[in-house]
Design a protein around this motif. Structure first.
Motif, PDB file in Angstrom:
ATOM      1  N   ARG A 120       0.819  -1.210   0.000  1.00  0.00           N
ATOM      2  CA  ARG A 120       0.000   0.000   0.000  1.00  0.00           C
ATOM      3  C   ARG A 120       0.857   1.267   0.000  1.00  0.00           C
TER       4      ARG A 120
ATOM      5  N   ASN B  39      10.860  -1.367   5.127  1.00  0.00           N
ATOM      6  CA  ASN B  39       9.679  -0.768   5.761  1.00  0.00           C
ATOM      7  C   ASN B  39      10.144   0.317   6.721  1.00  0.00           C
TER       8      ASN B  39
ATOM      9  N   THR C 260      -5.210 -15.328  -0.451  1.00  0.00           N
ATOM     10  CA  THR C 260      -6.194 -15.296  -1.534  1.00  0.00           C
ATOM     11  C   THR C 260      -5.549 -14.887  -2.855  1.00  0.00           C
TER      12      THR C 260
ATOM     13  N   GLN D 163      -2.207 -12.762   6.238  1.00  0.00           N
ATOM     14  CA  GLN D 163      -2.697 -13.277   4.945  1.00  0.00           C
ATOM     15  C   GLN D 163      -1.647 -13.080   3.850  1.00  0.00           C
ATOM     16  N   HIS D 164      -0.789 -12.088   3.989  1.00  0.00           N
ATOM     17  CA  HIS D 164       0.295 -11.922   3.007  1.00  0.00           C
ATOM     18  C   HIS D 164       1.386 -12.960   3.276  1.00  0.00           C
TER      19      HIS D 164
ATOM     20  N   SER E 276       0.908  -6.758  -2.471  1.00  0.00           N
ATOM     21  CA  SER E 276      -0.022  -7.128  -1.403  1.00  0.00           C
ATOM     22  C   SER E 276      -1.439  -6.918  -1.916  1.00  0.00           C
ATOM     23  N   ARG E 277      -2.375  -7.451  -1.181  1.00  0.00           N
ATOM     24  CA  ARG E 277      -3.774  -7.274  -1.586  1.00  0.00           C
ATOM     25  C   ARG E 277      -4.178  -5.794  -1.512  1.00  0.00           C
TER      26      ARG E 277
ATOM     27  N   SER F 195       3.281  -4.497   5.203  1.00  0.00           N
ATOM     28  CA  SER F 195       3.343  -4.617   6.667  1.00  0.00           C
ATOM     29  C   SER F 195       3.632  -6.046   7.122  1.00  0.00           C
TER      30      SER F 195
ATOM     31  N   ASP G   8      12.749   4.864   4.727  1.00  0.00           N
ATOM     32  CA  ASP G   8      11.776   5.277   3.718  1.00  0.00           C
ATOM     33  C   ASP G   8      12.087   4.582   2.398  1.00  0.00           C
ATOM     34  N   LEU G   9      11.108   3.846   1.898  1.00  0.00           N
ATOM     35  CA  LEU G   9      11.343   3.080   0.664  1.00  0.00           C
ATOM     36  C   LEU G   9      11.655   3.996  -0.510  1.00  0.00           C
TER      37      LEU G   9
ATOM     38  N   GLN H 234      -1.212 -10.519  -7.040  1.00  0.00           N
ATOM     39  CA  GLN H 234      -1.374 -10.640  -5.583  1.00  0.00           C
ATOM     40  C   GLN H 234      -0.734 -11.899  -5.011  1.00  0.00           C
ATOM     41  N   VAL H 235       0.043 -11.675  -3.965  1.00  0.00           N
ATOM     42  CA  VAL H 235       0.675 -12.771  -3.235  1.00  0.00           C
ATOM     43  C   VAL H 235      -0.049 -12.918  -1.909  1.00  0.00           C
TER      44      VAL H 235
HETATM   45  P1  FAD Z   1      -0.456  -1.975   5.103  1.00  0.00           P
HETATM   46  O1  FAD Z   1      -0.830  -3.053   6.048  1.00  0.00           O
HETATM   47  O2  FAD Z   1      -1.202  -0.755   5.066  1.00  0.00           O
HETATM   48  O3  FAD Z   1       1.090  -1.776   5.204  1.00  0.00           O
HETATM   49  C1  FAD Z   1       1.783  -0.780   4.548  1.00  0.00           C
HETATM   50  C2  FAD Z   1       3.192  -0.785   5.117  1.00  0.00           C
HETATM   51  O4  FAD Z   1       3.981   0.143   4.437  1.00  0.00           O
HETATM   52  C3  FAD Z   1       3.258  -0.417   6.608  1.00  0.00           C
HETATM   53  O5  FAD Z   1       3.936  -1.432   7.306  1.00  0.00           O
HETATM   54  C4  FAD Z   1       4.045   0.882   6.632  1.00  0.00           C
HETATM   55  O6  FAD Z   1       4.927   0.987   7.760  1.00  0.00           O
HETATM   56  C5  FAD Z   1       4.845   0.778   5.356  1.00  0.00           C
HETATM   57  N1  FAD Z   1       5.194   2.085   4.782  1.00  0.00           N
HETATM   58  C6  FAD Z   1       4.385   3.155   4.562  1.00  0.00           C
HETATM   59  N2  FAD Z   1       5.065   4.151   3.958  1.00  0.00           N
HETATM   60  C7  FAD Z   1       6.339   3.709   3.821  1.00  0.00           C
HETATM   61  C8  FAD Z   1       7.506   4.287   3.257  1.00  0.00           C
HETATM   62  N3  FAD Z   1       7.509   5.504   2.716  1.00  0.00           N
HETATM   63  N4  FAD Z   1       8.654   3.561   3.275  1.00  0.00           N
HETATM   64  C9  FAD Z   1       8.680   2.301   3.810  1.00  0.00           C
HETATM   65  N5  FAD Z   1       7.590   1.728   4.343  1.00  0.00           N
HETATM   66  C10 FAD Z   1       6.432   2.416   4.343  1.00  0.00           C
HETATM   67  N6  FAD Z   1      -3.275  -9.493   1.847  1.00  0.00           N
HETATM   68  C11 FAD Z   1      -2.362  -9.910   0.953  1.00  0.00           C
HETATM   69  O7  FAD Z   1      -1.319  -9.257   0.768  1.00  0.00           O
HETATM   70  N7  FAD Z   1      -2.570 -11.070   0.240  1.00  0.00           N
HETATM   71  C12 FAD Z   1      -3.673 -11.819   0.397  1.00  0.00           C
HETATM   72  O8  FAD Z   1      -3.807 -12.830  -0.304  1.00  0.00           O
HETATM   73  C13 FAD Z   1      -4.661 -11.411   1.332  1.00  0.00           C
HETATM   74  N8  FAD Z   1      -5.767 -12.145   1.549  1.00  0.00           N
HETATM   75  C14 FAD Z   1      -6.659 -11.748   2.511  1.00  0.00           C
HETATM   76  C15 FAD Z   1      -7.756 -12.561   2.795  1.00  0.00           C
HETATM   77  C16 FAD Z   1      -8.645 -12.185   3.786  1.00  0.00           C
HETATM   78  C17 FAD Z   1      -9.823 -13.084   4.083  1.00  0.00           C
HETATM   79  C18 FAD Z   1      -8.454 -10.980   4.498  1.00  0.00           C
HETATM   80  C19 FAD Z   1      -9.404 -10.566   5.569  1.00  0.00           C
HETATM   81  C20 FAD Z   1      -7.377 -10.172   4.220  1.00  0.00           C
HETATM   82  C21 FAD Z   1      -6.466 -10.534   3.214  1.00  0.00           C
HETATM   83  N9  FAD Z   1      -5.364  -9.735   2.915  1.00  0.00           N
HETATM   84  C22 FAD Z   1      -4.433 -10.199   2.033  1.00  0.00           C
HETATM   85  C23 FAD Z   1      -5.211  -8.369   3.438  1.00  0.00           C
HETATM   86  C24 FAD Z   1      -4.258  -8.267   4.602  1.00  0.00           C
HETATM   87  O9  FAD Z   1      -4.956  -8.509   5.813  1.00  0.00           O
HETATM   88  C25 FAD Z   1      -3.657  -6.848   4.679  1.00  0.00           C
HETATM   89  O10 FAD Z   1      -4.703  -5.899   4.747  1.00  0.00           O
HETATM   90  C26 FAD Z   1      -2.777  -6.493   3.498  1.00  0.00           C
HETATM   91  O11 FAD Z   1      -1.839  -7.515   3.261  1.00  0.00           O
HETATM   92  C27 FAD Z   1      -2.033  -5.187   3.805  1.00  0.00           C
HETATM   93  O12 FAD Z   1      -1.294  -4.789   2.706  1.00  0.00           O
HETATM   94  P2  FAD Z   1      -0.003  -3.860   2.877  1.00  0.00           P
HETATM   95  O13 FAD Z   1       0.978  -4.535   3.758  1.00  0.00           O
HETATM   96  O14 FAD Z   1       0.398  -3.447   1.519  1.00  0.00           O
HETATM   97  O15 FAD Z   1      -0.631  -2.571   3.571  1.00  0.00           O
END
Ligand code: FAD
Length: 310
Positions: A202, A280, A246, A265-266, A228-229, A261, A298-299, A242-243
């Motif tokens: 994200r 991160n 799901t 699920q990831h 990520s999702r 993060s 910072d990425l 998507q990894v």
């Molecule tokens: P976030 O959790 O929002 O993490 C973003 C990260 O980026 C944070 O750790 C933050 O510190 C970091 N960040 C922000 N800005 C910077 C920066 N400038 N430099 C460095 N770091 C930074 N998720 C999946 O990925 N795959 C799946 O298959 C999947 N299946 C799911 C199935 C179900 C039933 C459910 C309920 C959820 C599922 N999810 C899945 C979603 C999962 O729960 C998380 O919501 C999702 O993985 C979060 O994605 P993220 O890590 O990209 O986002």
């Protein structure tokens, strides 16, 4: 000895890699026969016959099988199963479409996503998104199994010289028809077979930033691109990136998680990667619990720096 019928996943011209892991799993059960179903699949059958450890290849060549419609493939398989003890398919999108229908037609339980073969009818498989591993034993006369590709070494694509036989029994079930497909074409390695994967989360903000940050690093490394999702849901990349639980299950040599993060699920989709590198800005992000190498920062500074140095 158990006789296993393995469904060959192919694109009409080549055998897909996931099949090779299914062959390895089936070989642990007993004698392996491959089923090549499709239309105009001579080339695929020849390739299948070269896979090491295969006793026989059976081909079903019929227009009704042209697009691997599960509604047409499953009755064909169910008919063939009179001669086999186990039907084995890779746990891919298409495999997971075919196998449950075969299980239903045979009136048996499906054993999904196996990680190991423990005995003739005993297997391990993940439950609770991979947080626990269940050992399951089938009491059914026939087995229907899907195989997690990352859990089994791939059988060698060359070295075998199996006989090829033709089987009948294909028919259009009349319940579905092929309308069209949009195949994403990419020069990059497929996620499930890539040796290196760079995944973005994200934190990548939008599609343009994702492309400008993740893709140059992946290009330098000859890597596949994952996400990520949250990144997929936000439209940064298509959903076949998507990894996770799901999404796709991957286990590359190197997995680089950027701005992800590390939600459970990831992790379910990548924690078996050989080396995990996490970037991160939050040092408490759960991804660091599975990471072999962690870069806190910072990425948007670290990734261009890393890309520049490669
Ligand atoms: P976030 O959790 O929002 O993490 C973003 C990260 O980026 C944070 O750790 C933050 O510190 C970091 N960040 C922000 N800005 C910077 C920066 N400038 N430099 C460095 N770091 C930074 N998720 C999946 O990925 N795959 C799946 O298959 C999947 N299946 C799911 C199935 C179900 C039933 C459910 C309920 C959820 C599922 N999810 C899945 C979603 C999962 O729960 C998380 O919501 C999702 O993985 C979060 O994605 P993220 O890590 O990209 O986002």
């Amino acid at each position: 000895m158990t006789k296993a019928l393995v469904w060959v996943e192919h694109d009409g011209s080549a055998v897909k890699d996931a099949t090779l892991s299914a062959v390895s799993a089936a070989a642990q059960l007993g004698e392996v026969t491959l089923l090549v179903a499709g239309a105009g699949v001579d080339g695929v059958a020849q390739a299948a016959a070269r896979i090491a450890g295969v006793a026989k290849v059976v081909t079903a060549d019929d227009a009704s099988l042209a697009h691997a419609l599960a509604e047409n493939v499953a009755p064909l398989v169910a008919g063939l199963m009179a001669d086999y003890d186990a039907f084995v398919a890779p746990a891919t999108t298409t495999g997971k479409n075919v196998a449950p229908r075969v299980a239903a037609l045979l009136d048996v339980m499906q054993i999904s996503d196996i990680l190991s073969v423990e005995g003739p009818k005993t297997f391990t498989r993940p439950i609770y998104a991979g947080n626990a591993i269940a050992t399951v034993e089938s009491g059914d006369a026939k087995l229907v199994i899907t195989v997690r590709g990352t859990a089994f070494a791939k059988a060698a694509a060359d070295g075998g010289s199996a006989a090829i036989e033709t089987v009948g029994g294909a028919a259009d079930a009349g319940t579905s028809s092929f309308v069209g497909s949009e195949i994403a074409k990419s020069e990059r390695p497929e996620l499930t077979s890539a040796k290196i994967i760079v995944s973005g989360g994200r934190a990548l903000k939008d599609a343009e930033t994702f492309a400008a940050t993740i893709v140059p690093l992946a290009d330098k490394l000859g890597a596949g691109v994952g996400a990520s999702r949250a990144a997929v849901d936000a439209g940064y990349v298509p959903n076949d990136y998507q990894v996770g639980q799901t999404g796709k299950i991957v286990a590359p040599e190197v997995y680089i998680a950027v701005g992800i993060s590390g939600a459970i699920q990831h992790l379910a989709g990548m924690k078996d990667s050989k080396t995990i590198i996490a970037i991160n800005k939050d040092e408490d992000a759960p991804i660091f619990q599975v990471a072999d190498i962690g870069l806190v920062g910072d990425l948007f500074t670290l990734v261009p720096e890393l890309t520049g140095k490669l």
